[in-house]
Design an enzyme around this catalytic site. Structure first.
Site, mmCIF file in Angstrom:
data_model
loop_
_atom_site.group_PDB
_atom_site.id
_atom_site.type_symbol
_atom_site.label_atom_id
_atom_site.label_comp_id
_atom_site.label_asym_id
_atom_site.label_seq_id
_atom_site.Cartn_x
_atom_site.Cartn_y
_atom_site.Cartn_z
ATOM 1 N N HIS A 13 37.580 48.504 40.541
ATOM 2 C CA HIS A 13 37.386 47.679 39.120
ATOM 3 C C HIS A 13 36.547 46.533 39.728
ATOM 4 O O HIS A 13 36.075 46.271 40.995
ATOM 5 C CB HIS A 13 38.634 47.175 38.937
ATOM 6 C CG HIS A 13 39.573 46.133 39.836
ATOM 7 N ND1 HIS A 13 39.088 44.986 40.179
ATOM 8 C CD2 HIS A 13 40.432 46.639 40.619
ATOM 9 C CE1 HIS A 13 40.011 44.628 41.070
ATOM 10 N NE2 HIS A 13 40.895 45.609 41.239
ATOM 11 N N LYS A 38 34.336 45.830 30.496
ATOM 12 C CA LYS A 38 35.027 44.922 31.131
ATOM 13 C C LYS A 38 35.331 45.667 32.319
ATOM 14 O O LYS A 38 36.230 46.626 32.217
ATOM 15 C CB LYS A 38 36.069 44.055 30.497
ATOM 16 C CG LYS A 38 36.549 42.886 30.910
ATOM 17 C CD LYS A 38 37.188 41.704 30.118
ATOM 18 C CE LYS A 38 37.536 40.884 30.970
ATOM 19 N NZ LYS A 38 38.471 39.905 30.034
ATOM 20 N N HIS A 118 38.234 46.844 53.537
ATOM 21 C CA HIS A 118 38.296 46.068 52.283
ATOM 22 C C HIS A 118 38.465 44.730 52.641
ATOM 23 O O HIS A 118 37.977 43.783 51.838
ATOM 24 C CB HIS A 118 39.475 46.948 51.584
ATOM 25 C CG HIS A 118 39.532 46.205 50.185
ATOM 26 N ND1 HIS A 118 38.954 46.801 49.152
ATOM 27 C CD2 HIS A 118 40.156 45.126 49.540
ATOM 28 C CE1 HIS A 118 39.512 46.082 47.860
ATOM 29 N NE2 HIS A 118 40.046 45.152 48.155
ATOM 30 N N ASP A 141 45.394 40.266 48.026
ATOM 31 C CA ASP A 141 45.121 40.878 46.974
ATOM 32 C C ASP A 141 46.124 41.945 46.577
ATOM 33 O O ASP A 141 47.201 41.888 47.351
ATOM 34 C CB ASP A 141 43.637 41.698 46.938
ATOM 35 C CG ASP A 141 43.531 42.793 48.042
ATOM 36 O OD1 ASP A 141 44.504 42.929 48.603
ATOM 37 O OD2 ASP A 141 42.263 43.238 47.945
ATOM 38 N N ASN A 301 43.862 32.359 42.164
ATOM 39 C CA ASN A 301 45.195 31.514 41.700
ATOM 40 C C ASN A 301 44.934 30.068 42.018
ATOM 41 O O ASN A 301 45.262 29.635 42.970
ATOM 42 C CB ASN A 301 46.568 32.162 42.228
ATOM 43 C CG ASN A 301 47.684 31.442 41.267
ATOM 44 O OD1 ASN A 301 47.743 30.041 41.411
ATOM 45 N ND2 ASN A 301 48.345 32.338 40.613
ATOM 46 N N ASP A 325 37.498 41.990 43.901
ATOM 47 C CA ASP A 325 36.582 42.971 44.347
ATOM 48 C C ASP A 325 35.137 42.712 44.042
ATOM 49 O O ASP A 325 34.453 43.172 44.921
ATOM 50 C CB ASP A 325 37.281 44.335 43.858
ATOM 51 C CG ASP A 325 38.425 44.660 44.558
ATOM 52 O OD1 ASP A 325 39.007 44.001 45.426
ATOM 53 O OD2 ASP A 325 38.995 45.882 44.520
ATOM 54 N N ALA A 412 32.685 31.129 34.225
ATOM 55 C CA ALA A 412 31.599 30.677 33.444
ATOM 56 C C ALA A 412 31.301 29.298 34.201
ATOM 57 O O ALA A 412 32.154 28.536 34.198
ATOM 58 C CB ALA A 412 31.575 30.812 32.240
ATOM 59 N N THR A 520 34.121 26.862 28.802
ATOM 60 C CA THR A 520 34.867 28.573 28.834
ATOM 61 C C THR A 520 33.887 29.688 28.774
ATOM 62 O O THR A 520 32.816 29.169 28.578
ATOM 63 C CB THR A 520 35.904 28.624 27.662
ATOM 64 O OG1 THR A 520 36.753 29.655 28.109
ATOM 65 C CG2 THR A 520 35.177 28.690 26.425
#
Lengths: 593, 865
Positions: A13, A38, A118, A141, A301, A325, A412, A520
């Protein structure tokens, strides 16, 4: 001759691509921004093309490609877990040669491809862009190949992992399992749990501690009690035992949220913070240095990040801002650079994530001329532009703000943002109604002039990437950005790094006495953040935002032709229909393919 | 000559067999564990060791092939889904949706009070009729006809204003001359339009079954054009499904343990049989449904455009076979049948262009062309529609209409989905037509046979532009003629009105055509021009067809000229050069589109308005059409085009990217269709691949001045094999006479092209560069070979003097070198890939292009940055 290294993360993803030139990050973008799907998982063809264009090179001029994981190891884990997919008779994932073949045949690259672990990629993405000469490393993760949590050490000599936790024991998957239990989509809803947690009381913390066993002594690992989970070869993330433990059935998606759900969210958030703090304490014992680097999806987080910085043993903490990722491509490129040159790629800290496509004012002028849309042209008049925008914001307008290069990562940061007045008590509901359509409990974030940070927020460090929370301590009432627990996920704006954005905050301050704005992401619900000015125009048309700033041009909704705002959604929906397929994320279960 | 592979010893084979079995057992066990609910502890070290070992084995091509073989047996399938029965039961419940019309109101509403409603139609059109609500109850005294089918039945290019269903309703209300004046009641008809673009057989039958909720008096099915393309997508080497690729490998390459020579005919036959069986089963289901409800069925057998549509596809890899042509040599290069075919095609194309310059048919040229076409057919064994098209053109030059028609039908029959390089146009194949006729006879459907009907109406002329707007979509006259006949058929099987049994009455057809407003007609013709430019890959110059459509549009309504100019305005609308899908401004955003709205001349999605192509053929045709009318707006067209001039269109470095997104390709469809129409799950490509020996681009100059081109290109691998690999081939004496492979005499307009020489005369590693038909350079390409340590991509800079350029639109042609790899080797490599579940090319790929930029030489070159 410049040494150009491409980094790629893909096929799970948030596929992304970056270009490292002589060890300096020159360009980076997520594929979802181009394809408009997305979490796009497919090979980042468009992001790759963008990186080549940004570097002014062709495929023959790339020195090497770094790929962010090792396909054979990933396949081993998938086989072990009996990976699921939407069409199980297809078994397309059985082919570990696919990433290399796709890079060769779809990107046309015929030079060396280097594959890295990874979590090694996550670790490098943090350490090599932290500016630290040495640091302890923590990557956490859901799952990549086998490792789910890795602890290590970074130095000028390279990166060394000292401990790993392997699948299925995963702190990320624990959090995702509770996310699923609470009726939110896995791999997308975790941030909502974090927001919901502020409303609750962690009264289930003791109960949830049963889900995870920290190893005793100084060992760094942990184990999940797999009786509570069903993501290995099951059909959902959690088992009935978790329901029994919490004494209630799982919440149906979109059903009412109760105090119980808030308390479960608060509890799992508290558990996550508790485990992470324990990990960093033990990590510090093993790697007793002043600096800590964090990456991996769990490093997004920001509440936990704040506690790690405030309460943890490390003096300095750097969180790689594209910690998921997507950011793996940065680490893969950095590792490839090391492998090719024997040198560390970057010595300075990453300070700017606006590494994606950008459009000049002249290009915007071309577009607006073609569209015939009425706009105000402020070319050569930045102060006029900023005054005009600040006045709109002060008049409680929601303004789309499109400036410079697109950000890498999920946040953003003032390049593709939607801005509003944080003092406006109705701003949150209004923005949710006109564009975001998020749950009402989710907070919006503030941006503040760096120099004015301490006047309004209880934070003693820069936060340019909005990666930790702190308490609002403003003399002003800022209801639109203050969470129910009095916290905010603040972004500090440095005039040297983002001069126009800083100037806008100053203009707004002059206009209102408030150097803070609500910020936002500029996207509609379920869509990626806008990439191009065309995306911005579509989103502008399809939302109820009041004004749009495209570089030096300002468009006002009330000046638009009447039919225009109806026609664009019609075109857009057709576009969406055509592109409906292809999102690899299964929202019922973490997809392991 | 390559080394022969090692011959495995018996002992080696046994070891290999044991390894394969071990891998298969381990893989099956791991995947079976996927559903074992008792393995939750996650601590199974043995399983971990096994998964590590299997993963390593799958990284090897032979290991992956072993796993795919096991997959194909079904041994790795999960347990079957259990919900089939319940799904079927729920489908049988009423009320249920009819296509996109969903039942409204409470489920226990009396059936005659039920209303079905669709989402609001989209402003730029969608796939369905624009009728918002359908009441289950028929108005008193009204007969109801439900109308099903594909885009032809949906009135593509005219919809939603004019559709066959609306014309049918009108035709049914007109009194037939052969019966006494019917009562008003007998003339009360309602036609429910359930046709949709992209319709497939399964959903057509489902919709038909659901439509019984409307108590129809007759069912009309007008389908068959989509079957070739939409009913066998799994029989393609580009199928997105891994499972399908394994099936293709098995059919194409035979048993993996005993592979024979790859046989493309086996593959296309398998696909054809799949389509045939689906058609038979679907129509049998229709018969059962209709019989059970005692509702008559009218079956419309579609006709297709033969005269003004072509299916030009490159030939797939041709293995050298007994009776095939002798390989010709080109310097050190040996040309197999595939390259010979291209050589012949190039000659035929030139010869046809020359013959078509004459106003009168040239029988001698026809004979010469027929000779070339038959030589191509001898090579391709009927696998490629292009050869049949050339044969049809030869017959037309000789004015043999019947033979031309037959060749056209063979051309359509040769459009096998499995061997298409480009997305072909949907056209009913002779097999589909025959199947429908046979089904109609077998099941007692009333048959309206459009090939017969159109033949009678046009005195057996080749069906063309009079009755069709493109490959299969009908003109207003075509629709009128067809629907008048359908109305007779419906009356015949419902109210038993007798007709005269032949063609419908001309006055009915005229009355129906008169229902089409000038604006709708003009928009449809203009839209058809755009649509044809997107979908037509032709042997002939498409200009005359486009100019005809534009002229017809203007004749219908001169107001359409403003729309044409707006079209050019929107098409040349340039958001400064960007990489990626957002490069160009979508039409809907443009001021030009805004102007069109409300004029009655608005182009919608169905007119190809959404595709980000320059559409240079259409632009040139508009300019020529306006110039021919001495319309001053031709100047505005030229001005719009100049906005794209190289010096106004550069990127940040000042260069213009001619490669981005295919916008500047002269024929955007001339790419492999998986690259043009990526399916879900398939990834795009960062560079252009071409299955033709030439690739053409356009660019615009304001004032001719020296230009510099940057080209990054390479000779591609063919299914992983180097293009220069030459394997021994067994050939028998030639069937192509030496005369047919000699260079053709140049026609005047192709003189420049001929000066450049045939692409097959280009040395084996040289890329020829032409500007406006004149050669300007050749550059040496490297072959793709990752083992060499050098990148296979090479950058070239080509400087073009002002004298080679012209004001306005210029054309750049790249002539790729021929490929000496033989077809059988290439196909074997394709089968090897497919056996591992990897997509493969069944066509040669002549060149790959990563960069094509140009800038003015007076500007500081960005290439040296």
């Amino acid at each position: 001759m410049a040494r150009d290294i491409i980094g790629i993360s893909a096929f799970y993803h948030d596929a992304a691509c970056c270009l490292l030139r002589d060890g300096r990050l020159l360009a980076a973008a997520q594929e979802e921004r181009f394809t408009r799907r997305k979490h796009e998982a497919r090979l980042p063809v468009e992001a790759f093309r963008f990186c080549l264009e940004a570097g002014g090179i062709g495929p023959h001029e790339i020195d090497a490609v770094g790929y962010y994981e090792q396909p054979v190891r990933k396949l081993s884990r998938q086989l072990w877990a009996g990976a699921r997919e939407a069409a199980p008779v297809e078994l397309g994932w059985l082919d570990p040669g696919l990433p290399e073949r796709m890079i060769r045949e779809r990107l046309g690259f015929d030079g060396p491809i280097l594959f890295f672990g990874h979590h090694q990629s996550h670790a490098a993405s943090a350490f090599d862009f932290s500016g630290f000469s040495e640091a302890a490393l923590l990557t956490v993760d859901g799952v990549g190949t086998w490792t789910t949590t890795a602890l290590g050490r970074g130095s000028t000599d390279g990166i060394e992992m000292v401990e790993r936790v392997s699948f299925p024991h995963s702190l990320g998957l624990l959090y995702s399992a509770v996310t699923a239990y609470l009726g939110f989509p896995v791999n997308d809803g975790e941030a909502r749990i974090m927001g919901l947690a502020a409303y609750g009381n962690p009264r289930f913390l003791d109960a949830l501690r049963a889900l995870i066993r920290m190893e005793s002594g100084t060992a760094l690992g942990y184990e999940l009690d797999m009786r509570y989970f069903d993501f290995v070869r099951g059909d959902r993330m959690f088992s009935d035992a978790l329901c029994d433990l919490l004494g209630a059935p799982p919440r149906a998606p979109a059903s009412a949220l109760t105090t119980f759900h808030q308390d479960v969210a608060a509890s799992v958030q508290a558990l996550l913070e508790e485990v992470l703090l324990a990990l960093v304490v033990r990590l510090h014992e093993r790697v007793p240095v002043a600096n800590l680097c964090l990456a991996g999806g769990v490093a997004l987080n920001c509440v936990a990040n704040g506690r790690i910085r405030r309460e943890g043993p490390f003096a300095n903490v750097f969180v790689q801002p594209a910690a998921g990722d997507a950011g793996g491509c940065l680490g893969a490129a950095a590792l490839a650079h090391r492998a090719r040159t024997g040198e560390r790629p970057a010595s300075r800290r990453l300070r700017d994530l606006r590494l994606g496509p950008r459009w000049s004012s002249e290009e915007i002028a071309d577009l607006l001329r073609d569209t015939g849309l009425p706009s105000k042209d402020f070319r050569g008049d930045q102060s006029g532009l900023l005054r005009s925008v600040a006045q709109r914001l002060a008049a409680r307008q929601a303004v789309g703000w499109f400036q410079g290069g697109m950000e890498l990562g999920p946040r953003a940061l003032g390049a593709r943002s939607l801005l509003a007045d944080p003092r406006d008590p109705g701003a949150r509901d209004r923005i949710n109604a006109i564009i975001k359509r998020r749950e009402s409990f989710r907070p919006f974030a503030p941006m503040v002039l760096r120099a004015r940070l301490h006047e309004h927020f209880d934070l003693d460090t820069d936060s340019p990437f909005m990666l930790e929370t702190c308490q609002v301590a403003s003399p002003l009432a800022l209801p639109a950005i203050t969470h129910v627990d009095g916290s905010a996920r603040v972004q500090t704006v440095d005039p040297d790094a983002a001069p126009r954005l800083a100037a806008l905050l100053e203009a707004f301050d002059r206009e209102t006495g408030c150097p803070v704005l609500l910020n936002t992401s500029f996207n509609r619900a379920g869509e990626p953040i806008v990439c191009s000015p065309i995306d911005a125009l579509f989103t502008f048309a399809e939302s109820g935002m009041d004004a749009l700033v495209l570089e030096d041009f300002v468009l006002d909704r009330d000046q638009l032709p009447a039919s225009w705002a109806d026609l664009l959604p019609a075109w857009g929906s057709n576009r969406a229909e055509a592109d409906a397929a292809g999102n690899a994320i299964d929202h019922n279960l973490y997809t392991f393919v | 000559m390559t080394d022969a592979p090692d011959t495995p010893t018996a002992g080696g084979q046994a070891v290999k067999a044991r390894e394969t079995r071990a891998l298969e057992d381990a893989l099956a066990a791991l995947l079976a564990g996927a559903s074992a609910s008792d393995e939750r502890d996650g601590g199974d070290d043995a399983r971990r060791a096994s998964s590590d070992a299997v993963a390593r084995a799958l990284a090897d091509p032979s290991g992956l092939a072993d796993a795919r073989r096991l997959q194909q047996t079904g041994a790795l399938d999960p347990p079957r889904a259990r919900s089939a029965a319940s799904a079927s039961e729920s489908q049988a419940r009423s009320p249920r949706p009819i296509s996109i019309w969903r039942p409204k109101g409470a489920p226990d509403l009396p059936s005659d009070a039920r209303v079905f409603e669709r989402p609001a139609p989209k402003p730029f059109g969608d796939h369905y009729a624009d009728r918002r609500r359908i009441r289950a109850a028929k108005p008193a005294g009204t007969r109801r006809v439900c109308f099903f089918g594909e885009s032809v039945a949906a009135g593509y290019l005219y919809a939603p204003t004019v559709t066959p269903a609306k014309l049918l309703a009108r035709a049914l209300r007109l009194s037939p001359a052969s019966t006494p004046g019917p009562s008003a009641e007998a003339n009360a008809w309602e036609v429910v339009d359930l046709a949709r673009t992209n319709e497939r057989l399964d959903s057509l039958v489902s919709t038909l079954e659901a439509s019984l909720q409307l108590a129809p008096d007759a069912l009309v099915i007008f389908a068959g054009n989509n079957w070739t393309l939409l009913e066998s997508p799994e029989w393609s080497s580009y199928a997105p499904s891994v499972r399908a690729r394994l099936d293709v490998a098995e059919v194409l390459g035979g048993d993996a343990n005993d592979p024979g020579r790859p046989d493309l005919w086996k593959l296309v036959s398998k696909a054809a049989r799949a389509v045939f069986e689906r058609g038979v089963q679907a129509l049998a289901r229709v018969a059962r449904i209709a019989d059970a409800a005692s509702v008559p069925v009218v079956m419309v057998v579609p006709e297709v455009n033969q005269a003004d549509w072509e299916s030009c596809q490159p030939v797939p890899w041709l293995p050298a076979t007994e009776g095939a042509a002798r390989p010709t040599t080109l310097g050190p290069t040996t040309l197999g049948p595939t390259m010979q075919w291209h050589q012949l095609y190039e000659q035929a194309e030139l010869m046809l262009a020359r013959a078509l310059e004459s106003d009168t048919p040239d029988a001698a040229a026809g004979e010469e062309l027929e000779s070339l076409a038959r030589a191509m057919l001898a090579l391709d064994d009927g696998l490629c529609p292009t050869s049949f098209r050339l044969l049809a053109e030869a017959h037309r030059l000789r004015e043999d209409r019947a033979a031309a028609s037959e060749a056209c039908r063979q051309e359509i029959a040769a459009c096998h989905y499995a061997t298409l390089a480009f997305l072909a146009a949907p056209q009913a194949s002779p097999m589909a037509q025959a199947l429908m006729r046979r089904a109609a006879a077998h099941h007692g459907f009333t048959c309206v046979d459009l090939p017969r009907l159109f033949g009678e109406a046009t005195e057996n002329a080749l069906p063309g532009n009079r009755l069709f707007l493109d490959y299969c979509h009908l003109s207003s006259e075509g629709m009128g003629l067809a629907m008048a006949a359908v109305a007779d058929a419906v009356r015949g099987c419902t109210v038993q009105e007798r007709t005269n049994g032949s063609s419908p009455r001309p006055e009915v057809v005229s009355a129906l055509v008169a229902r089409v407003s000038p604006e709708v007609e003009a928009t449809a013709r203009l839209g058809a021009a755009i649509h044809c430019a997107h979908r037509l890959v032709s042997v002939r110059d498409p200009g005359p067809l486009l100019r005809t459509l534009l002229k017809q549009a203007i004749e219908a309504s001169p107001n359409v000229i403003d729309t044409m100019v707006d079209l050019v305005d929107a098409r040349t609308s340039r958001v400064a050069a960007r990489t990626g899908p957002a490069r160009h401004c979508p039409a809907v955003l443009t001021a030009a589109q805004q102007r069109m709205l409300g004029t009655g001349l608005t182009l919608g999605f169905q007119h190809g308005w959404r595709y980000p192509y320059l559409d240079v053929d259409v632009i040139e045709a508009i300019e020529a059409t306006l110039e021919a009318r001495a319309d001053p707006r031709a100047q505005r067209v030229r001005q719009h085009v100049l906005r794209l001039a190289v010096d106004r269109c550069g990127d940040r470095c000042g260069a213009m990217d001619l490669l981005a997104d295919g916008y500047f390709l002269a024929r955007p469809l001339e790419r492999l269709f998986p690259d043009v129409v990526p399916s879900p799950g398939q990834t795009g490509r960062a560079f252009l691949r071409t299955p033709w020996p030439t690739t053409r681009f356009v660019f615009v100059m304001d004032q001719p001045e020296a230009l510099r081109f940057e080209i990054v290109a390479r000779q591609p691998k063919q299914n992983g094999l180097a293009p220069g690999t030459v394997s021994p081939t067994t050939v028998s004496p030639a069937t192509v006479s030496p005369a047919t492979v000699s260079p053709a005499t140049a026609s005047p307009d192709r003189a420049a092209s001929d000066r450049a020489g045939s692409h097959l005369e280009t040395p084996a590693t040289r890329l020829g560069v032409e500007i406006n038909g004149a050669p300007v350079a050749t550059v040496r390409l490297a072959a793709s070979d990752a083992g060499s340590g050098q990148s296979s991509w090479q950058r070239h800079e080509v400087v073009v003097s002002a004298s080679a350029l012209q004001h306005g639109i210029n054309r750049l042609t790249l002539r790729w070198p021929p490929i000496s790899l033989d077809g059988e080797t290439a196909l074997r490599a394709a089968v090897d890939r497919l056996r591992r579940g990897i997509e493969a090319d069944l066509h040669p790929i002549f060149g790959e292009l990563a960069t094509l930029r140009c800038d003015l030489i007076r500007q500081k070159s960005r290439f040296n940055v």
